[in-house]
Structure formats: C-alpha cells, structure tokens
Design an enzyme around this catalytic site. Structure first.
Site, PDB file in Angstrom:
ATOM      1  N   LYS A  10       0.820  -1.221   0.000  1.00  0.00           N
ATOM      2  CA  LYS A  10       0.000   0.000   0.000  1.00  0.00           C
ATOM      3  C   LYS A  10       0.856   1.275   0.000  1.00  0.00           C
ATOM      4  O   LYS A  10       2.058   1.236   0.265  1.00  0.00           O
ATOM      5  CB  LYS A  10      -0.943  -0.041   1.216  1.00  0.00           C
ATOM      6  CG  LYS A  10      -1.949  -1.207   1.160  1.00  0.00           C
ATOM      7  CD  LYS A  10      -2.967  -1.092   2.283  1.00  0.00           C
ATOM      8  CE  LYS A  10      -3.974  -2.231   2.218  1.00  0.00           C
ATOM      9  NZ  LYS A  10      -5.054  -2.079   3.223  1.00  0.00           N
ATOM     10  N   TYR A  50     -12.514  -2.283  -3.796  1.00  0.00           N
ATOM     11  CA  TYR A  50     -13.038  -2.386  -2.427  1.00  0.00           C
ATOM     12  C   TYR A  50     -14.564  -2.313  -2.373  1.00  0.00           C
ATOM     13  O   TYR A  50     -15.137  -1.967  -1.337  1.00  0.00           O
ATOM     14  CB  TYR A  50     -12.423  -1.297  -1.547  1.00  0.00           C
ATOM     15  CG  TYR A  50     -11.014  -1.612  -1.080  1.00  0.00           C
ATOM     16  CD1 TYR A  50     -10.761  -2.721  -0.276  1.00  0.00           C
ATOM     17  CD2 TYR A  50      -9.939  -0.800  -1.433  1.00  0.00           C
ATOM     18  CE1 TYR A  50      -9.477  -3.011   0.170  1.00  0.00           C
ATOM     19  CE2 TYR A  50      -8.651  -1.079  -0.989  1.00  0.00           C
ATOM     20  CZ  TYR A  50      -8.430  -2.184  -0.185  1.00  0.00           C
ATOM     21  OH  TYR A  50      -7.165  -2.466   0.262  1.00  0.00           O
ATOM     22  N   PHE A  58     -15.628   3.614   6.645  1.00  0.00           N
ATOM     23  CA  PHE A  58     -14.255   3.944   6.265  1.00  0.00           C
ATOM     24  C   PHE A  58     -14.004   3.895   4.761  1.00  0.00           C
ATOM     25  O   PHE A  58     -12.883   4.139   4.313  1.00  0.00           O
ATOM     26  CB  PHE A  58     -13.266   3.016   6.991  1.00  0.00           C
ATOM     27  CG  PHE A  58     -13.464   1.539   6.733  1.00  0.00           C
ATOM     28  CD1 PHE A  58     -13.008   0.927   5.565  1.00  0.00           C
ATOM     29  CD2 PHE A  58     -14.092   0.743   7.686  1.00  0.00           C
ATOM     30  CE1 PHE A  58     -13.172  -0.426   5.336  1.00  0.00           C
ATOM     31  CE2 PHE A  58     -14.269  -0.628   7.469  1.00  0.00           C
ATOM     32  CZ  PHE A  58     -13.808  -1.204   6.286  1.00  0.00           C
ATOM     33  N   ARG A  86      -1.675 -14.446   4.937  1.00  0.00           N
ATOM     34  CA  ARG A  86      -2.398 -13.781   6.035  1.00  0.00           C
ATOM     35  C   ARG A  86      -1.617 -13.901   7.349  1.00  0.00           C
ATOM     36  O   ARG A  86      -1.614 -12.965   8.155  1.00  0.00           O
ATOM     37  CB  ARG A  86      -3.807 -14.340   6.155  1.00  0.00           C
ATOM     38  CG  ARG A  86      -4.646 -13.968   4.908  1.00  0.00           C
ATOM     39  CD  ARG A  86      -6.068 -14.476   4.948  1.00  0.00           C
ATOM     40  NE  ARG A  86      -6.872 -13.755   5.913  1.00  0.00           N
ATOM     41  CZ  ARG A  86      -7.340 -12.512   5.715  1.00  0.00           C
ATOM     42  NH1 ARG A  86      -7.058 -11.853   4.612  1.00  0.00           N
ATOM     43  NH2 ARG A  86      -8.085 -11.932   6.630  1.00  0.00           N
ATOM     44  N   THR A  92      -5.438  -7.151  10.606  1.00  0.00           N
ATOM     45  CA  THR A  92      -5.736  -5.899   9.893  1.00  0.00           C
ATOM     46  C   THR A  92      -5.320  -4.682  10.704  1.00  0.00           C
ATOM     47  O   THR A  92      -4.701  -3.754  10.176  1.00  0.00           O
ATOM     48  CB  THR A  92      -7.247  -5.819   9.600  1.00  0.00           C
ATOM     49  OG1 THR A  92      -7.628  -6.957   8.830  1.00  0.00           O
ATOM     50  CG2 THR A  92      -7.601  -4.550   8.834  1.00  0.00           C
ATOM     51  N   ARG A 103       2.471  -6.221   9.453  1.00  0.00           N
ATOM     52  CA  ARG A 103       1.692  -5.100   9.986  1.00  0.00           C
ATOM     53  C   ARG A 103       2.185  -4.661  11.366  1.00  0.00           C
ATOM     54  O   ARG A 103       2.207  -3.474  11.668  1.00  0.00           O
ATOM     55  CB  ARG A 103       0.207  -5.448   9.983  1.00  0.00           C
ATOM     56  CG  ARG A 103      -0.382  -5.366   8.554  1.00  0.00           C
ATOM     57  CD  ARG A 103      -1.690  -6.062   8.454  1.00  0.00           C
ATOM     58  NE  ARG A 103      -2.408  -5.808   7.217  1.00  0.00           N
ATOM     59  CZ  ARG A 103      -3.422  -6.571   6.799  1.00  0.00           C
ATOM     60  NH1 ARG A 103      -3.814  -7.613   7.524  1.00  0.00           N
ATOM     61  NH2 ARG A 103      -4.028  -6.295   5.657  1.00  0.00           N
ATOM     62  N   ASN A 113      -2.154   0.246   6.621  1.00  0.00           N
ATOM     63  CA  ASN A 113      -1.646  -0.987   7.224  1.00  0.00           C
ATOM     64  C   ASN A 113      -0.727  -1.772   6.288  1.00  0.00           C
ATOM     65  O   ASN A 113      -0.586  -2.987   6.409  1.00  0.00           O
ATOM     66  CB  ASN A 113      -2.802  -1.844   7.774  1.00  0.00           C
ATOM     67  CG  ASN A 113      -3.742  -2.347   6.697  1.00  0.00           C
ATOM     68  OD1 ASN A 113      -3.620  -1.974   5.529  1.00  0.00           O
ATOM     69  ND2 ASN A 113      -4.661  -3.215   7.068  1.00  0.00           N
ATOM     70  N   HIS A 116      -2.260  -5.436   1.648  1.00  0.00           N
ATOM     71  CA  HIS A 116      -3.550  -6.112   1.507  1.00  0.00           C
ATOM     72  C   HIS A 116      -3.262  -7.529   1.055  1.00  0.00           C
ATOM     73  O   HIS A 116      -2.342  -7.758   0.273  1.00  0.00           O
ATOM     74  CB  HIS A 116      -4.432  -5.427   0.451  1.00  0.00           C
ATOM     75  CG  HIS A 116      -5.595  -6.270   0.019  1.00  0.00           C
ATOM     76  ND1 HIS A 116      -6.758  -6.329   0.741  1.00  0.00           N
ATOM     77  CD2 HIS A 116      -5.744  -7.138  -1.019  1.00  0.00           C
ATOM     78  CE1 HIS A 116      -7.584  -7.204   0.148  1.00  0.00           C
ATOM     79  NE2 HIS A 116      -6.987  -7.690  -0.921  1.00  0.00           N
ATOM     80  N   GLU A 127      -9.455 -11.140  -7.449  1.00  0.00           N
ATOM     81  CA  GLU A 127      -8.531 -10.016  -7.234  1.00  0.00           C
ATOM     82  C   GLU A 127      -7.306 -10.115  -8.144  1.00  0.00           C
ATOM     83  O   GLU A 127      -6.796  -9.093  -8.612  1.00  0.00           O
ATOM     84  CB  GLU A 127      -8.115  -9.960  -5.758  1.00  0.00           C
ATOM     85  CG  GLU A 127      -9.275  -9.578  -4.850  1.00  0.00           C
ATOM     86  CD  GLU A 127      -8.896  -9.446  -3.382  1.00  0.00           C
ATOM     87  OE1 GLU A 127      -9.779  -9.096  -2.575  1.00  0.00           O
ATOM     88  OE2 GLU A 127      -7.713  -9.690  -3.031  1.00  0.00           O
TER      89      GLU A 127
HETATM   90  P1  CMP Z   1      -7.542  -4.519   3.593  1.00  0.00           P
HETATM   91  O1  CMP Z   1      -7.094  -5.902   3.900  1.00  0.00           O
HETATM   92  O2  CMP Z   1      -6.924  -3.877   2.402  1.00  0.00           O
HETATM   93  O3  CMP Z   1      -9.131  -4.520   3.401  1.00  0.00           O
HETATM   94  C1  CMP Z   1      -9.929  -3.387   3.671  1.00  0.00           C
HETATM   95  C2  CMP Z   1      -9.145  -2.264   4.265  1.00  0.00           C
HETATM   96  O4  CMP Z   1      -9.901  -1.241   4.890  1.00  0.00           O
HETATM   97  C3  CMP Z   1      -8.271  -2.788   5.384  1.00  0.00           C
HETATM   98  O5  CMP Z   1      -7.240  -3.589   4.862  1.00  0.00           O
HETATM   99  C4  CMP Z   1      -7.844  -1.485   6.055  1.00  0.00           C
HETATM  100  O6  CMP Z   1      -6.726  -0.901   5.400  1.00  0.00           O
HETATM  101  C5  CMP Z   1      -9.038  -0.565   5.800  1.00  0.00           C
HETATM  102  N1  CMP Z   1      -9.766  -0.214   7.011  1.00  0.00           N
HETATM  103  C6  CMP Z   1      -9.879   1.033   7.500  1.00  0.00           C
HETATM  104  N2  CMP Z   1     -10.608   1.043   8.605  1.00  0.00           N
HETATM  105  C7  CMP Z   1     -11.004  -0.226   8.833  1.00  0.00           C
HETATM  106  C8  CMP Z   1     -11.791  -0.853   9.846  1.00  0.00           C
HETATM  107  N3  CMP Z   1     -12.338  -0.163  10.843  1.00  0.00           N
HETATM  108  N4  CMP Z   1     -11.972  -2.199   9.761  1.00  0.00           N
HETATM  109  C9  CMP Z   1     -11.430  -2.908   8.735  1.00  0.00           C
HETATM  110  N5  CMP Z   1     -10.663  -2.360   7.747  1.00  0.00           N
HETATM  111  C10 CMP Z   1     -10.454  -1.033   7.807  1.00  0.00           C
END
Ligand code: CMP
Length: 139
Positions: A10, A50, A58, A86, A92, A103, A113, A116, A127
């Site tokens: 990212k 997304y 968010f 993962r 996350t 992370r 973070n 992805h 994807e």
């Molecule tokens: P990702 O795995 O890319 O999938 C969705 C993304 O939303 C997640 O990682 C985070 O970067 C972002 N995100 C921001 N806020 C939240 C939240 N409250 N819960 C989950 N994902 C979030």
C-alpha cells in the site's frame, strides 16, 4: 495445495521505501512473487476493488488513502498461499498483530496498514484477475 493469492503493498509502505523489506518477508515465508507491478490506482479502480466495503464508514477514506501514492500489486504463489500470506501480514489492525508480522513491524494504522492480501481462494482469483492477465503471471 499450491495456491496463488493477490497482495498489494500500500501507499504508506511504498512512500517509506519498504517494498524490498516486505518482499523479503514473503520470500522468507516460502511465497514466490510470480507477478508484480507498480501502479497508481485511479479512484474508479479503488472503489471497484473495495466494492464489498462500500457501505462501511471507512470506505471514502480508504479509497482516498489507496489513491494517495503508488501501490505494488503482486501475485504470491506457494503452499496454502492465501493463509500463509495472512499469517505473514498479521491482523488488519496493527495494534492486534502478532510480533514479527508485516503489519506489527511496518503498519502505521488500521487504514495505512502497509499490505492487503486476499481473504479466500475464491476472492484471490477475482482479485488476481483485477490486476493481471494470465500471460503476466510466470510461475
Ligand atoms: P484490507 O485488507 O486492504 O481490506 C480493507 C481495508 O480497509 C483494510 O485492509 C484497512 O486498510 C481498511 N480499514 C480502515 N478502517 C477499517 C476498519 N475499521 N476495519 C477494517 N478495515 C479497515
């Protein structure tokens, strides 16, 4: 089984020049980078990628962040690649991520973070096709 998963490094990580450090984590975990490209997501791409989160609070901020700088999209291949990736990424929210995960070590926040990764083999196929033609993936 040998699987493929879609990974994105990212904008917070590309900005801090962490592409190589993150790729080293993947390779040390036995994941092979079988396709990789650096690109700037358009707003339309971020919203489409997304889409499952479009009703979440968010979503707008996430799309702003994901278009704020370059990303590196990649296909990782290996034994149980979806689950393995993962594990290497960690939770996350970096506040909940285990020691030694990407992370925990690199993420700035739950949004910024650093990486992805696909959450299932089925989503991985969708994807991967979002970013790569089959001819661009060289196992
Ligand atoms: P990702 O795995 O890319 O999938 C969705 C993304 O939303 C997640 O990682 C985070 O970067 C972002 N995100 C921001 N806020 C939240 C939240 N409250 N819960 C989950 N994902 C979030």
């Amino acid at each position: 089984a040998i699987e493929r998963t879609l990974s994105i490094i990212k904008p917070d990580a590309t900005r801090r020049n962490l592409t190589g450090a993150i790729n080293d984590r993947f390779e040390k975990a036995g994941l092979r980078i079988v396709a990789q490209k650096r690109l700037r997501l358009t707003r339309e791409m971020a919203e489409r990628f997304y889409e499952v989160h479009k009703e979440r609070s968010f979503f707008g901020s996430l799309c702003d962040f994901m278009t704020s700088g370059p990303v590196v999209a990649q296909v990782l291949e290996g034994e149980n690649a979806v689950a393995r990736n993962r594990e290497v990424m960690g939770a996350t929210n970096p506040a909940n991520a285990d020691e030694g995960t990407i992370r925990k070590d690199f993420a700035e926040s739950i949004e910024a973070n650093s990486v992805h990764g696909s959450d299932s083999a089925e989503n991985a196929a969708t994807e991967i096709a979002f970013f790569f033609a089959e001819t661009e993936i060289v196992g």
